[in-house]
Write a protein that holds these residues in place. Structure first.
Motif, PDB file in Angstrom:
ATOM      1  N   PRO A   1       0.676  -1.166  -0.129  1.00 18.33           N
ATOM      2  CA  PRO A   1       0.107   0.010   0.069  1.00 18.33           C
ATOM      3  C   PRO A   1       0.861   1.443  -0.358  1.00 18.33           C
ATOM      4  O   PRO A   1       0.158   2.678  -0.698  1.00 18.33           O
ATOM      5  N   GLU A   2       1.942   0.882   0.638  1.00 19.16           N
ATOM      6  CA  GLU A   2       2.757   2.308   1.044  1.00 19.16           C
ATOM      7  C   GLU A   2       3.553   2.302  -0.720  1.00 19.16           C
ATOM      8  O   GLU A   2       4.342   3.779  -1.064  1.00 19.16           O
ATOM      9  N   LEU A   3       2.897   2.387  -1.601  1.00 17.16           N
ATOM     10  CA  LEU A   3       3.857   2.536  -2.899  1.00 17.16           C
ATOM     11  C   LEU A   3       3.550   3.763  -3.375  1.00 17.16           C
ATOM     12  O   LEU A   3       3.597   4.829  -4.606  1.00 17.16           O
ATOM     13  N   ALA A   4       2.177   4.080  -3.117  1.00 13.39           N
ATOM     14  CA  ALA A   4       1.347   4.817  -3.514  1.00 13.39           C
ATOM     15  C   ALA A   4       1.167   5.767  -2.502  1.00 13.39           C
ATOM     16  O   ALA A   4       0.175   7.331  -3.351  1.00 13.39           O
ATOM     17  N   ALA A   5       1.990   6.122  -1.584  1.00 13.91           N
ATOM     18  CA  ALA A   5       2.102   7.822  -0.613  1.00 13.91           C
ATOM     19  C   ALA A   5       2.906   8.738  -1.601  1.00 13.91           C
ATOM     20  O   ALA A   5       3.913   8.581  -2.604  1.00 13.91           O
ATOM     21  N   GLY A   6       1.608   9.169  -1.072  1.00 18.35           N
ATOM     22  CA  GLY A   6       2.059  10.449  -1.655  1.00 18.35           C
ATOM     23  C   GLY A   6       1.583  11.080  -3.252  1.00 18.35           C
ATOM     24  O   GLY A   6       1.960  12.336  -3.862  1.00 18.35           O
ATOM     25  N   LEU A   7       0.983   9.945  -3.940  1.00 17.34           N
ATOM     26  CA  LEU A   7       0.629   9.856  -5.583  1.00 17.34           C
ATOM     27  C   LEU A   7      -1.189  10.801  -4.840  1.00 17.34           C
ATOM     28  O   LEU A   7      -1.965  10.501  -4.117  1.00 17.34           O
ATOM     29  N   LYS A   8      -1.180  11.386  -6.010  1.00 19.37           N
ATOM     30  CA  LYS A   8      -2.392  11.577  -6.223  1.00 19.37           C
ATOM     31  C   LYS A   8      -3.713  11.663  -7.890  1.00 19.37           C
ATOM     32  O   LYS A   8      -2.313  11.813  -8.999  1.00 19.37           O
ATOM     33  N   PRO A   9      -4.412  11.690  -7.866  1.00 20.03           N
ATOM     34  CA  PRO A   9      -4.901  11.574  -9.551  1.00 20.03           C
ATOM     35  C   PRO A   9      -4.283  12.659 -10.196  1.00 20.03           C
ATOM     36  O   PRO A   9      -4.180  13.822  -9.984  1.00 20.03           O
ATOM     37  N   GLY A  10      -3.495  12.476 -11.456  1.00 22.83           N
ATOM     38  CA  GLY A  10      -2.917  13.160 -12.544  1.00 22.83           C
ATOM     39  C   GLY A  10      -2.187  13.535 -12.373  1.00 22.83           C
ATOM     40  O   GLY A  10      -0.913  14.114 -13.026  1.00 22.83           O
ATOM     41  N   ASP A  11      -1.372  12.157 -11.520  1.00 21.66           N
ATOM     42  CA  ASP A  11       0.302  12.351 -11.557  1.00 21.66           C
ATOM     43  C   ASP A  11       0.503  11.187 -12.504  1.00 21.66           C
ATOM     44  O   ASP A  11       0.019  10.893 -13.080  1.00 21.66           O
ATOM     45  N   ASN A  12       2.057  11.773 -12.917  1.00 16.24           N
ATOM     46  CA  ASN A  12       2.905  11.266 -13.678  1.00 16.24           C
ATOM     47  C   ASN A  12       3.836   9.879 -13.576  1.00 16.24           C
ATOM     48  O   ASN A  12       4.733  10.799 -12.258  1.00 16.24           O
ATOM     49  N   VAL A  13       3.515   9.433 -13.251  1.00 14.49           N
ATOM     50  CA  VAL A  13       4.520   8.092 -12.593  1.00 14.49           C
ATOM     51  C   VAL A  13       4.930   7.125 -13.097  1.00 14.49           C
ATOM     52  O   VAL A  13       4.925   6.697 -15.081  1.00 14.49           O
ATOM     53  N   SER A  14       6.410   6.680 -13.426  1.00 15.21           N
ATOM     54  CA  SER A  14       6.905   5.285 -14.175  1.00 15.21           C
ATOM     55  C   SER A  14       6.066   3.753 -12.878  1.00 15.21           C
ATOM     56  O   SER A  14       6.498   4.167 -11.721  1.00 15.21           O
ATOM     57  N   PHE A  15       6.241   2.823 -13.379  1.00 11.86           N
ATOM     58  CA  PHE A  15       5.577   1.724 -13.038  1.00 11.86           C
ATOM     59  C   PHE A  15       5.922   0.536 -13.295  1.00 11.86           C
ATOM     60  O   PHE A  15       6.823   0.246 -14.194  1.00 11.86           O
ATOM     61  N   GLY A  16       6.824  -0.563 -12.550  1.00 14.61           N
ATOM     62  CA  GLY A  16       6.508  -1.712 -13.161  1.00 14.61           C
ATOM     63  C   GLY A  16       5.631  -2.739 -12.775  1.00 14.61           C
ATOM     64  O   GLY A  16       5.296  -2.952 -11.077  1.00 14.61           O
ATOM     65  N   PHE A  17       5.155  -3.318 -13.369  1.00 18.97           N
ATOM     66  CA  PHE A  17       4.135  -4.663 -12.752  1.00 18.97           C
ATOM     67  C   PHE A  17       4.087  -6.196 -12.656  1.00 18.97           C
ATOM     68  O   PHE A  17       5.081  -6.071 -14.660  1.00 18.97           O
ATOM     69  N   SER A  18       4.061  -7.110 -12.927  1.00 21.89           N
ATOM     70  CA  SER A  18       4.094  -8.504 -13.175  1.00 21.89           C
ATOM     71  C   SER A  18       3.042  -8.827 -12.902  1.00 21.89           C
ATOM     72  O   SER A  18       2.182  -9.054 -12.331  1.00 21.89           O
ATOM     73  N   GLN A  19       2.185 -10.510 -13.630  1.00 23.31           N
ATOM     74  CA  GLN A  19       1.214 -10.135 -12.878  1.00 23.31           C
ATOM     75  C   GLN A  19       1.555 -11.912 -12.280  1.00 23.31           C
ATOM     76  O   GLN A  19       2.111 -12.562 -12.674  1.00 23.31           O
ATOM     77  N   GLN A  20       0.380 -11.873 -11.857  1.00 21.00           N
ATOM     78  CA  GLN A  20       0.161 -13.190 -10.170  1.00 21.00           C
ATOM     79  C   GLN A  20      -0.940 -13.393 -10.777  1.00 21.00           C
ATOM     80  O   GLN A  20      -2.688 -13.315  -9.998  1.00 21.00           O
ATOM     81  N   GLY A  21      -1.403 -15.222 -11.291  1.00 22.46           N
ATOM     82  CA  GLY A  21      -2.381 -15.209 -11.706  1.00 22.46           C
ATOM     83  C   GLY A  21      -3.470 -14.532 -12.520  1.00 22.46           C
ATOM     84  O   GLY A  21      -2.862 -14.477 -13.848  1.00 22.46           O
ATOM     85  N   SER A  22      -4.495 -13.798 -12.091  1.00 18.00           N
ATOM     86  CA  SER A  22      -5.550 -12.891 -13.152  1.00 18.00           C
ATOM     87  C   SER A  22      -5.369 -11.847 -12.601  1.00 18.00           C
ATOM     88  O   SER A  22      -5.867 -10.615 -13.462  1.00 18.00           O
ATOM     89  N   ASP A  23      -4.429 -11.502 -12.208  1.00 20.44           N
ATOM     90  CA  ASP A  23      -4.349  -9.920 -10.998  1.00 20.44           C
ATOM     91  C   ASP A  23      -2.688  -9.300 -11.844  1.00 20.44           C
ATOM     92  O   ASP A  23      -1.510 -10.453 -12.289  1.00 20.44           O
ATOM     93  N   PHE A  24      -2.253  -8.375 -12.079  1.00 19.42           N
ATOM     94  CA  PHE A  24      -1.803  -6.629 -12.255  1.00 19.42           C
ATOM     95  C   PHE A  24      -1.068  -6.501 -11.214  1.00 19.42           C
ATOM     96  O   PHE A  24      -1.791  -5.144 -10.565  1.00 19.42           O
ATOM     97  N   VAL A  25      -0.006  -7.040 -10.775  1.00 18.19           N
ATOM     98  CA  VAL A  25       0.364  -6.372  -9.305  1.00 18.19           C
ATOM     99  C   VAL A  25       1.877  -5.398  -9.712  1.00 18.19           C
ATOM    100  O   VAL A  25       2.784  -6.278 -10.503  1.00 18.19           O
TER     101      VAL A  25
END
Length: 501
Positions: free
Chosen positions: A466-490
């Motif tokens: 949950p702390e990954l989104a700390a300090g972010l708000k709608p409209g912010d430009n971000v760079s991110f990395g994600f992986s697939q776990q089952g049917s979810d993208f994390v």
């Protein structure tokens, strides 16, 4: 193999698998759509407008461009504008509909007539009861030949009583009358009335001028003697009950109405009763009371019905069957009950459109009567709904992507239950803009993902922490990395960026 034959083959497969996989399409209807907002409509090589592309195994995930599905080892399927979009449901060739024997029914607007059938027993009318009592102390001089259970008419004698108190009052009245003092005579006459002497006996004393201390007790109404507590020679006191007579001019039926039908019964409602004692005969009556207590054992409501009994044929204790007809004052929307598909949490019908189109519609149901159900919300009179064969259409919708590929002459590979190892293990990098943040998840509108072959889209990701989104708000430009776990993208990595996605 032409398109028509392909569809028939696929439908046969659907019927064979209906018991195991049927209901998938209907169960997906109404769920929250979790994804892509297409940037614009496109056109394929045939010239048809494409709204978006999708994986038939995950139809809620939309893509702006064609390509390989990130979920299954297969190509994405285009969704054309002439198919009517998501709300159109499924389209089946009218010839196939006819061959499969799918039957339609018309939504009707009519006045609802409900029938309530119940069992009942005949009983005495407790409002037609007369109690014969002694008005003054006395002695029983004679008892007439009566017994409990006898049916008597009004004025039938029961017993002769000797009332000494009345003899003294009568003698005093006659003496006052002989004095010529009218006021004293009237006072003495009033005293006769106050002792409980009947008016008929007072007039008899006036006419004869002699004492009449013996009075005959008679029944005030006709009916059946239920109680008779008088014997020759016994002493009676004031207010003592000598007999109880129940009238037979009308009788009551005590009906047991199931609790589920209690709302259909009301006071004043007319009905028809049939008694096993008189086959083929019907008796008309009306509801005079709905008792305010339900039987805890049988879960039935007691309803009191009054029937006329002028000829005395209805005997208390007889068994009867009653039928009440209740109707609504205003027309209601009704469909055959067999057209309703109950999924457990919702009630759905398949609405038939033009050109073999079928659309699932959630409905709110009311009462059911005569094989038809009242629809409170969701349908209008004159529409067509599927009354039989719903599971075939459901199977057709579930295999919709398969049929489209079969029509193009290409084979459909079997879906893999788990994603490939290289997709789950790799960390896919992308940049985008924050659209929404909720506990444990984030919605991003991101650019192309080269490692997966994705185009630009908006979708919701799970957060590894949950702390990954700390300090972010709608409209912010971000760079991110994600992986697939089952049917979810994390999302495993997330940070602000200064660029535009």
């Amino acid at each position: 193999m032409n398109k028509q034959q392909c569809k028939l083959v696929a439908l046969v497969v659907a019927v064979a698998l209906a018991s195991g996989g049927g209901g998938y399409w209907l169960s997906r209807q109404g769920q929250t759509e979790h994804t892509a907002s297409p940037a614009a409509t496109a056109a394929d090589a045939t010239g048809g407008k494409v709204l978006y592309w999708y994986d038939p195994m995950m139809p809620n995930q939309h893509f702006d461009k064609p390509g390989k599905s990130p979920f299954m080892d297969m190509q994405l399927i285009p969704k054309y504008a002439d198919e009517g979009g998501e709300a159109a449901g499924v389209k089946i060739d009218p010839g196939v509909v006819q061959n499969l024997g799918i039957r339609l029914a018309t939504v009707e607007s009519k006045t609802l007539t409900e029938t309530v059938d119940a069992v009942a027993t005949v009983g005495f009318n407790e409002r037609e009861v007369a109690v014969v009592q002694a008005r003054s102390p006395g002695f029983v001089q004679r008892v007439y030949a009566r017994a409990p259970g006898d049916v008597v008419s009004a004025g039938t004698p029961i017993a002769d009583l000797l009332v000494p108190e009345w003899a003294g009052a009568q003698q005093e009245y006659l003496a006052m009358r002989n004095t010529g003092d009218k006021a004293l005579a009237n006072a003495a006459r009033e005293r006769l009335r106050l002792t409980g002497m009947p008016e008929s006996l007072i007039r008899r004393v006036e006419q004869t001028g002699t004492l009449h201390p013996i009075v005959t007790i008679s029944t005030p109404i006709g009916g059946v003697i239920q109680e008779l507590d008088v014997r020759s020679g016994m002493t009676v006191s004031m207010g003592m009950t000598l007999a109880r007579v129940n009238g037979l001019g009308s009788v009551w039926l005590e009906a047991a109405v199931p609790e589920a039908q209690a709302s259909r019964v009301r006071t004043g409602q007319s009905l028809v009763a049939q008694l096993t004692a008189y086959p083929g005969k019907t008796f008309k009556g009306k509801v005079i009371a709905v008792l305010p207590q339900t039987s805890a054992d049988s879960r039935t409501l007691r309803v009191r019905i009054e029937l006329p009994n002028r000829d005395g044929r209805l005997k208390p204790g007889m068994f009867a069957q009653v039928r009440l007809e209740a109707g609504t004052d205003k027309p209601v929307i009704m469909v055959p009950s067999e057209a309703i598909i109950r999924t457990g949490t919702r009630s759905v019908v398949l609405l038939a459109g033009d050109g073999g189109r079928f659309q699932p519609v959630e409905v709110q149901l009311g009462q059911e009567a005569g094989g038809k159900s009242v629809v409170l919300n969701g349908l209008a009179a004159g529409q067509k709904v599927v009354a039989s064969g719903q599971f075939l259409i459901d199977s057709e919708a579930s295999l919709k992507g398969v049929l489209a590929r079969m029509a193009e002459g290409s084979a459909v590979p079997a879906p893999s239950s788990t994603p490939s190892n290289n997709k789950t293990a790799a960390l896919n990098q992308a940049s985008g803009k924050v659209e929404a943040i909720k506990p444990g998840e984030i919605t991003l509108s991101h650019g192309p993902v080269a490692s997966l072959g994705w185009g630009a889209m908006t979708m919701t990701f799970k957060l590894a922490k949950p702390e990954l989104a700390a300090g972010l708000k709608p409209g912010d430009n971000v760079s991110f990395g994600f992986s697939q776990q089952g049917s979810d993208f994390v999302v495993q990595q997330l940070g602000k960026s200064g660029g535009t996605p």
